[in-house]
Design a protein around this motif. Sequence first.
Motif: not given
Length: 375
Positions: A124-126, A194-201, A352-358
């Motif tokens: 969700p942060f992406m 909670p991490l996914a929840g914060i990003g979703t909010v 690195l996968m997170i970076t690629v998606v972002a």
Amino acid sequence: MNEFIERYGPFRVWAATVFVLAAAIVAAAVAFPQRVYVDLIWQYYWGPVVADAHGWNCIAWAGGEQVHCNDVGPDAGPTASPGYTFVSYAGYIPTLILFLVGIVLLVRRLHIERYRAGFYALFPFMLFGGALRVVEDANVAAFRDTGDLAIELPWSGFLISPLIYFTVFLVTLAAVVISVWLDRNDYVSGYEYPLAGIGTVLLTVTVGYLGWLAATEPYATFYPLLLLTTLVGATVATAVVWFAIDRFAPEINSGTMFMGFVVIWAHAVDGVANVIGLDWAVAFGHSHNLVPKHPVNEAIVNVTGSMLPATVVDVTGAAWPFLLVKLAAAVVVIWVFNEEVFEESPRYAVLLMITVVAVGLGPGTRDMLRATFGV
């Protein structure tokens, strides 16, 4: 040097390095305001942000007034334009490397496990990063329509590339620290929830703000079919590629597994959003098609338009090869991240996968929502 790092710890050394560098830059700017601040920091770093915030192609220092180049004479001092230069790259690239080192050290310090769970929790942060950039696009639209910025500088500057990367990073960092704390103190069964929840909010509030602008302001309009078509088109394209991989070359995705689907979808969103926005926005109600915001898709559009006959381009558009390039690049990435990479270093592989998606989903979300809300 190794003894020094071992004595104080790599994270403390990194934090001290960041503090010393920041203090040195501030001190130099105060001691030599014209040479350091105006001729360097403003001209190559802050000036382009101010110009972008107003939607101008050129801004002049003009004794600190910072006005459009057309409104000043030839002796108004340095000028700046949105975008990057070799000088700005010389500052941004080392800063990026320094931040990446900090991320790695932070992950070690927090003893974060379940890396794949963290990958999905950060999704969700992406989307949030791209949506937050559209808030600034709406800010430019407000200035163009009313002559006033809805979000004044310097605050709007933190929503403009490249500063927005640091904004999203710091917000995400705070969310990660809070989530890990909740996990360590047994308030939750896993930090990823909670991490996914914060990003979703954060994503919901940001998109909600854009929707409110579309409902109340004349400079923004909601095009729901464009949003739906982009998401459906990206999902269909991803499903086709995913089925082909699973059917003909399953070894490509042996390391990333379902993360590979997310990678392909992220870049498919970017590709489909560009195809629709650049070639077919008028079909969804826009008064004109959008213009490329990035050099890669601009180059592809120009090359396609020059190689194909005008009669063909009128039917197919010129942006469709960008989608194929994005899909091909995503497949290459998940092929490179094989089982061996994840077994040897799962932490770095997931980062690195997170970076690629972002890299795909950030610009893709921006392009999609910019067209969806007409800003």
